[in-house]
Design an enzyme around this catalytic site. Structure first.
Site, PDB file in Angstrom:
ATOM      1  N   CYS A   2       0.875  -1.168   0.000  1.00  0.00           N
ATOM      2  CA  CYS A   2       0.000   0.000   0.000  1.00  0.00           C
ATOM      3  C   CYS A   2       0.908   1.212   0.000  1.00  0.00           C
ATOM      4  O   CYS A   2       2.125   1.077   0.052  1.00  0.00           O
ATOM      5  CB  CYS A   2      -0.837   0.026   1.278  1.00  0.00           C
ATOM      6  SG  CYS A   2      -1.701  -1.515   1.587  1.00  0.00           S
ATOM      7  N   ARG A  27       0.935   1.859  -6.187  1.00  0.00           N
ATOM      8  CA  ARG A  27       1.210   0.910  -5.104  1.00  0.00           C
ATOM      9  C   ARG A  27      -0.037   0.129  -4.692  1.00  0.00           C
ATOM     10  O   ARG A  27       0.045  -0.859  -3.976  1.00  0.00           O
ATOM     11  CB  ARG A  27       1.769   1.635  -3.882  1.00  0.00           C
ATOM     12  CG  ARG A  27       3.085   2.317  -4.110  1.00  0.00           C
ATOM     13  CD  ARG A  27       3.579   2.941  -2.826  1.00  0.00           C
ATOM     14  NE  ARG A  27       3.900   1.943  -1.843  1.00  0.00           N
ATOM     15  CZ  ARG A  27       5.089   1.360  -1.707  1.00  0.00           C
ATOM     16  NH1 ARG A  27       6.064   1.688  -2.516  1.00  0.00           N
ATOM     17  NH2 ARG A  27       5.291   0.456  -0.776  1.00  0.00           N
ATOM     18  N   TRP A  74      -3.747  -1.811  -1.239  1.00  0.00           N
ATOM     19  CA  TRP A  74      -3.767  -3.029  -2.054  1.00  0.00           C
ATOM     20  C   TRP A  74      -4.081  -4.145  -1.066  1.00  0.00           C
ATOM     21  O   TRP A  74      -3.267  -4.471  -0.194  1.00  0.00           O
ATOM     22  CB  TRP A  74      -2.414  -3.254  -2.717  1.00  0.00           C
ATOM     23  CG  TRP A  74      -2.404  -4.395  -3.687  1.00  0.00           C
ATOM     24  CD1 TRP A  74      -2.993  -4.422  -4.917  1.00  0.00           C
ATOM     25  CD2 TRP A  74      -1.780  -5.666  -3.532  1.00  0.00           C
ATOM     26  NE1 TRP A  74      -2.753  -5.628  -5.525  1.00  0.00           N
ATOM     27  CE2 TRP A  74      -2.013  -6.410  -4.702  1.00  0.00           C
ATOM     28  CE3 TRP A  74      -1.028  -6.252  -2.514  1.00  0.00           C
ATOM     29  CZ2 TRP A  74      -1.537  -7.698  -4.882  1.00  0.00           C
ATOM     30  CZ3 TRP A  74      -0.561  -7.538  -2.689  1.00  0.00           C
ATOM     31  CH2 TRP A  74      -0.813  -8.248  -3.873  1.00  0.00           C
ATOM     32  N   ASN A 100       1.298  -0.232   5.826  1.00  0.00           N
ATOM     33  CA  ASN A 100       1.656  -0.983   4.612  1.00  0.00           C
ATOM     34  C   ASN A 100       2.415  -2.219   5.071  1.00  0.00           C
ATOM     35  O   ASN A 100       3.439  -2.100   5.737  1.00  0.00           O
ATOM     36  CB  ASN A 100       2.547  -0.106   3.723  1.00  0.00           C
ATOM     37  CG  ASN A 100       3.185  -0.889   2.588  1.00  0.00           C
ATOM     38  OD1 ASN A 100       2.620  -1.871   2.113  1.00  0.00           O
ATOM     39  ND2 ASN A 100       4.361  -0.460   2.159  1.00  0.00           N
ATOM     40  N   GLY A 101       1.904  -3.403   4.757  1.00  0.00           N
ATOM     41  CA  GLY A 101       2.602  -4.633   5.170  1.00  0.00           C
ATOM     42  C   GLY A 101       1.604  -5.659   5.655  1.00  0.00           C
ATOM     43  O   GLY A 101       0.410  -5.577   5.368  1.00  0.00           O
ATOM     44  N   GLU A 481       8.916 -13.138 -21.561  1.00  0.00           N
ATOM     45  CA  GLU A 481       8.583 -11.773 -21.146  1.00  0.00           C
ATOM     46  C   GLU A 481       7.427 -11.212 -21.990  1.00  0.00           C
ATOM     47  O   GLU A 481       6.548 -10.525 -21.473  1.00  0.00           O
ATOM     48  CB  GLU A 481       9.847 -10.899 -21.259  1.00  0.00           C
ATOM     49  CG  GLU A 481       9.640  -9.408 -21.058  1.00  0.00           C
ATOM     50  CD  GLU A 481       9.109  -9.010 -19.698  1.00  0.00           C
ATOM     51  OE1 GLU A 481       8.948  -9.876 -18.818  1.00  0.00           O
ATOM     52  OE2 GLU A 481       8.820  -7.811 -19.512  1.00  0.00           O
ATOM     53  N   LYS A 485       4.048  -9.858 -20.380  1.00  0.00           N
ATOM     54  CA  LYS A 485       3.584  -8.485 -20.602  1.00  0.00           C
ATOM     55  C   LYS A 485       2.152  -8.494 -21.111  1.00  0.00           C
ATOM     56  O   LYS A 485       1.315  -7.751 -20.649  1.00  0.00           O
ATOM     57  CB  LYS A 485       4.488  -7.844 -21.638  1.00  0.00           C
ATOM     58  CG  LYS A 485       5.225  -6.617 -21.488  1.00  0.00           C
ATOM     59  CD  LYS A 485       5.840  -6.003 -20.333  1.00  0.00           C
ATOM     60  CE  LYS A 485       5.710  -6.503 -18.976  1.00  0.00           C
ATOM     61  NZ  LYS A 485       6.901  -6.464 -18.181  1.00  0.00           N
ATOM     62  N   GLU A 488      -0.444  -9.682 -18.375  1.00  0.00           N
ATOM     63  CA  GLU A 488      -0.678  -8.816 -17.220  1.00  0.00           C
ATOM     64  C   GLU A 488      -1.442  -7.541 -17.561  1.00  0.00           C
ATOM     65  O   GLU A 488      -2.192  -7.043 -16.731  1.00  0.00           O
ATOM     66  CB  GLU A 488       0.611  -8.498 -16.453  1.00  0.00           C
ATOM     67  CG  GLU A 488       1.557  -7.586 -17.159  1.00  0.00           C
ATOM     68  CD  GLU A 488       2.805  -7.299 -16.343  1.00  0.00           C
ATOM     69  OE1 GLU A 488       2.702  -7.074 -15.140  1.00  0.00           O
ATOM     70  OE2 GLU A 488       3.894  -7.298 -16.943  1.00  0.00           O
ATOM     71  N   HIS A 504       6.442 -30.277 -29.265  1.00  0.00           N
ATOM     72  CA  HIS A 504       6.304 -31.242 -28.166  1.00  0.00           C
ATOM     73  C   HIS A 504       5.030 -31.018 -27.356  1.00  0.00           C
ATOM     74  O   HIS A 504       4.952 -31.423 -26.203  1.00  0.00           O
ATOM     75  CB  HIS A 504       7.538 -31.167 -27.254  1.00  0.00           C
ATOM     76  CG  HIS A 504       8.794 -31.556 -27.969  1.00  0.00           C
ATOM     77  ND1 HIS A 504       9.065 -32.847 -28.361  1.00  0.00           N
ATOM     78  CD2 HIS A 504       9.833 -30.809 -28.423  1.00  0.00           C
ATOM     79  CE1 HIS A 504      10.225 -32.890 -28.989  1.00  0.00           C
ATOM     80  NE2 HIS A 504      10.708 -31.653 -29.045  1.00  0.00           N
ATOM     81  N   LYS A 603       2.785  -2.623  -7.966  1.00  0.00           N
ATOM     82  CA  LYS A 603       4.145  -2.377  -8.439  1.00  0.00           C
ATOM     83  C   LYS A 603       5.195  -2.993  -7.534  1.00  0.00           C
ATOM     84  O   LYS A 603       6.203  -3.502  -7.992  1.00  0.00           O
ATOM     85  CB  LYS A 603       4.361  -0.863  -8.546  1.00  0.00           C
ATOM     86  CG  LYS A 603       5.695  -0.466  -9.133  1.00  0.00           C
ATOM     87  CD  LYS A 603       5.762  -0.801 -10.602  1.00  0.00           C
ATOM     88  CE  LYS A 603       7.099  -0.489 -11.243  1.00  0.00           C
ATOM     89  NZ  LYS A 603       7.282  -1.269 -12.470  1.00  0.00           N
TER      90      LYS A 603
HETATM   91  C1  F6R Z   1       5.931  -7.461 -14.633  1.00  0.00           C
HETATM   92  C2  F6R Z   1       6.433  -6.952 -13.382  1.00  0.00           C
HETATM   93  C3  F6R Z   1       6.697  -7.901 -12.287  1.00  0.00           C
HETATM   94  C4  F6R Z   1       7.998  -7.521 -11.560  1.00  0.00           C
HETATM   95  C5  F6R Z   1       8.210  -8.418 -10.334  1.00  0.00           C
HETATM   96  C6  F6R Z   1       9.529  -8.111  -9.635  1.00  0.00           C
HETATM   97  O1  F6R Z   1       5.794  -6.443 -15.576  1.00  0.00           O
HETATM   98  O2  F6R Z   1       6.626  -5.784 -13.237  1.00  0.00           O
HETATM   99  O3  F6R Z   1       6.744  -9.216 -12.749  1.00  0.00           O
HETATM  100  O4  F6R Z   1       9.064  -7.647 -12.467  1.00  0.00           O
HETATM  101  O5  F6R Z   1       7.167  -8.233  -9.437  1.00  0.00           O
HETATM  102  O6  F6R Z   1       9.564  -6.805  -9.186  1.00  0.00           O
HETATM  103  P1  F6R Z   1      10.919  -6.119  -8.763  1.00  0.00           P
HETATM  104  O7  F6R Z   1      11.751  -5.982  -9.996  1.00  0.00           O
HETATM  105  O8  F6R Z   1      10.531  -4.796  -8.187  1.00  0.00           O
HETATM  106  O9  F6R Z   1      11.579  -7.019  -7.761  1.00  0.00           O
END
Ligand code: F6R
Length: 608
Positions: A2, A27, A74, A100-101, A481, A485, A488, A504, A603
């Site tokens: 959060c 966040r 969050w 937050n936590g 990746e 992308k 998500e 396979h 994030k």
């Molecule tokens: C995907 C994304 C997440 C982060 C993952 C690690 O677009 O952003 O998969 O890469 O949560 O986050 P960090 O790099 O902050 O440890």
């Protein structure tokens, strides 16, 4: 996960709090709330949903309080609702808290507090903290009550508390980031620097187990274990502009468009071209130790993990050291032997990812050297690793990581050159790679300039329900990746595969119109991947290829082609990832998705 904010000063707190919360929306966005004072009473306003809903509710609300706290949520414990939104208060509505936590022993604490007569209103673990502090708040010293309460707590917290009885804010951190902001007679507390930048660049990061007391005269930091901490503030050089969208519709697009600069910024001041060598300020003290290591374990999550998967190829090829890449969430619970000649390298944009942090802590318990490649300066992983390298690319706001990934790759190449030069890599080989790295920003610009063409391709496929991404060698992690992308931000199901694996199993999925994205630069395995695309075309699948040239081979097996400039084979991923990011972006945009804040994601993943 959060965002928390606190303000005490000479100005009205409400507009300041709302502005800071806006900067922290990435966040969490399940609910937002503020606590202020009015006629010696606590006023709490909170609403589930995005911050704008709360703002609408407060449109005609007038309040002159010069002290207050705010929160953006969050959800972890308790569904997103008005009631579960923060701030939370004690039984008498005299004391209020944002958190937050996660409080892991909240159930036990709640039971014993209920026995003592406390009345709970919400399902959150955070409300337990309000009552626990109330329980020990006896002699008008809020910080003492906070300290005693936190001694009883297991879990992670970044908190800000205030009480009607005292003109002060008390903040504390353990496992969740907290940063103080200072400006003349105004004092701020927030989860991150972005929330403070509209007001001040003078900041101080709380360390684990520290409590800050902020009143109208100044601030003081004490430790949970006792004693005072005397530390200097620091000036951060992120401008407010950097955290705003710069005219783009979404932070994600802005951040992709910054990628040429990202490469420059990640290399700046680190390359000694004529010597074919690299200097990282953060590694100077461990250069000798680095010569001794004989194995590298990379720990990371999500996109950062895929950067690690590319590092595996790069380091093995340039350094000739065995590299293993693990999901941090798996590494932390494995019982593999770790020996002193290993290096555990964490890659994390936020520097706060709970699993990656736990992996680092495990490595340290085993006396293994730890490194971080981290973007957020002063973050926990940056501080807890033995040495590290910052990305230096400014904040990444969009939940979907893009420019951080590109920067992580650049740092990986530089690190591999540094390690390689300590071993078998010649000066000439290093210079050749560094020369080409220097040319990448311009090459990236030729790809971002194709944004509208990629949007046209998105237009053809955005209604598909499934996608497969394929690539070989260094471009296999790019396929992973690409799929991540897409899923998500657009909520389309997508899978990444090594191109050779298609036959396979996944080939059974291909039918008329099924889109397959192929990352197929003209490298040593180009023709092998062409064969795989033949297999797709034979089943009437649609092929979107990312390659360097529209030759006869590729024309035969593709429906759409995105051309990227040529570079050294080993550097291809820095270029191939960009169309992948843009394609996901435009597909999600056409589907009307909330790109910067995808559902269920946040994030900075500071919970397990
Ligand atoms: C995907 C994304 C997440 C982060 C993952 C690690 O677009 O952003 O998969 O890469 O949560 O986050 P960090 O790099 O902050 O440890």
């Amino acid at each position: 996960m959060c965002g928390i904010i606190g303000y005490i000063g000479e100005k009205k707190a409400l507009p300041i709090i709302l502005k800071s919360l806006k900067k922290m929306e990435y966040r969490g966005y399940d609910s937002a709330g503020v606590a202020l004072v009015e006629n010696d009473k606590l006023i709490i306003k909170k609403k589930s949903g995005k911050l704008d809903i709360l703002k609408k509710e407060l449109k005609d609300f007038k309040n002159n309080s010069t002290i207050g706290i705010g929160h953006i949520r969050w959800a972890t414990h308790g569904e997103p609702s008005d009631l579960n939104a923060h701030p939370h208060n004690d039984c008498n509505s005299e004391l209020t808290i944002v958190h937050n936590g996660i409080i892991e022993n909240s159930n036990e604490l709640k039971k014993s507090l209920i026995k003592k007569g406390h009345i709970f209103k919400t399902e959150t673990d955070s409300e337990v903290l309000a009552h626990l502090i109330e329980e020990y708040y006896k002699n008008n010293k809020l910080e003492e009550a906070v300290k005693i309460a936190l001694e009883k707590v297991n879990g992670a917290y970044g908190i800000v508390v205030f009480s009607l009885k005292e003109e002060k804010l008390v903040a504390a951190r353990l496992g969740s980031p907290v940063v103080l902001g200072i400006k003349n007679k105004e004092y701020f507390v927030a989860s991150d620097v972005a929330a403070l930048l509209p007001f001040t660049k003078e900041v101080l990061f709380l360390e684990e187990g520290e409590i800050a007391i902020l009143d109208r005269q100044g601030y003081k930091i004490i430790k949970l274990t006792g004693g005072e901490s005397i530390r200097e503030t620091q000036t951060v050089d992120w401008s407010l502009d950097e955290v705003e969208k710069d005219g783009y519709d979404h932070f994600m697009l802005k951040e992709i468009m910054e990628e040429a600069d990202t490469v420059r910024a990640s290399m700046r001041g680190r390359v000694i071209l004529e010597e074919g060598d690299i200097r990282f300020g953060g590694l100077i003290d461990v250069m000798d130790k680095l010569k001794e290591i004989d194995r590298i374990i990379i720990v990371a999550c999500g996109t950062a993990h895929y950067a690690g998967r590319i590092a595996e190829y790069v380091i093995e090829s340039l350094v000739n050291l065995p590299v293993e890449v693990q999901y941090a969430s798996e590494f932390r619970y494995r019982e593999e032997p770790l020996d002193k000649k290993s290096l555990v390298l964490a890659i994390s944009q936020s520097g706060e990812t709970a699993d990656t942090l736990a992996a680092i802590r495990k490595a340290k318990e085993n006396n293994v050297l730890t490194f971080g490649i981290v973007n957020v300066v002063g973050s926990t992983i940056a501080r807890e690793t033995d040495a590290g390298i910052y990305n230096h690319i400014g904040p990444e706001i969009s939940v979907a990581s893009t420019k951080a990934f590109v920067s992580q790759l650049v740092i990986i190449y530089l690190l591999a050159i540094l390690l390689g030069r300590q071993r078998k890599l010649s000066r000439q080989q290093a210079i050749e790679i560094l020369d080409e790295l220097n040319k990448l920003p311009e090459k990236i610009e030729t790809i971002t300039a194709q944004a509208s063409k990629i949007d046209e391709i998105a237009k053809k496929y955005y209604e598909a329900n499934n996608f497969i991404y394929i690539g070989r060698k260094l471009n296999y992690p790019i396929a992973l990746e690409g799929a991540l992308k897409l899923k998500e931000i657009s909520y389309i199901h997508a899978e990444g595969y090594p191109a050779g694996e298609l036959k396979h199993g996944p080939l059974a999925l291909i039918e008329e119109g099924y889109p397959v994205v192929a990352i197929i630069p003209q490298d040593k395995v180009y023709k092998k991947t062409i064969n795989n695309l033949e297999e797709v075309k034979a089943r009437l699948g649609k092929v979107i290829a990312i390659t360097n040239e529209e030759d006869d081979l590729i024309k035969k097996v593709t429906d759409d082609v995105i051309i990227i400039p040529k570079t050294l084979e080993i550097l291809n991923p820095i270029l191939t990832v960009i169309p992948i990011q843009l394609l996901a972006y435009f597909i999600a945009k056409r589907r009307g998705c909330p790109i910067d804040q995808p559902r269920n994601l946040a994030k900075s993943v500071t919970v397990e």
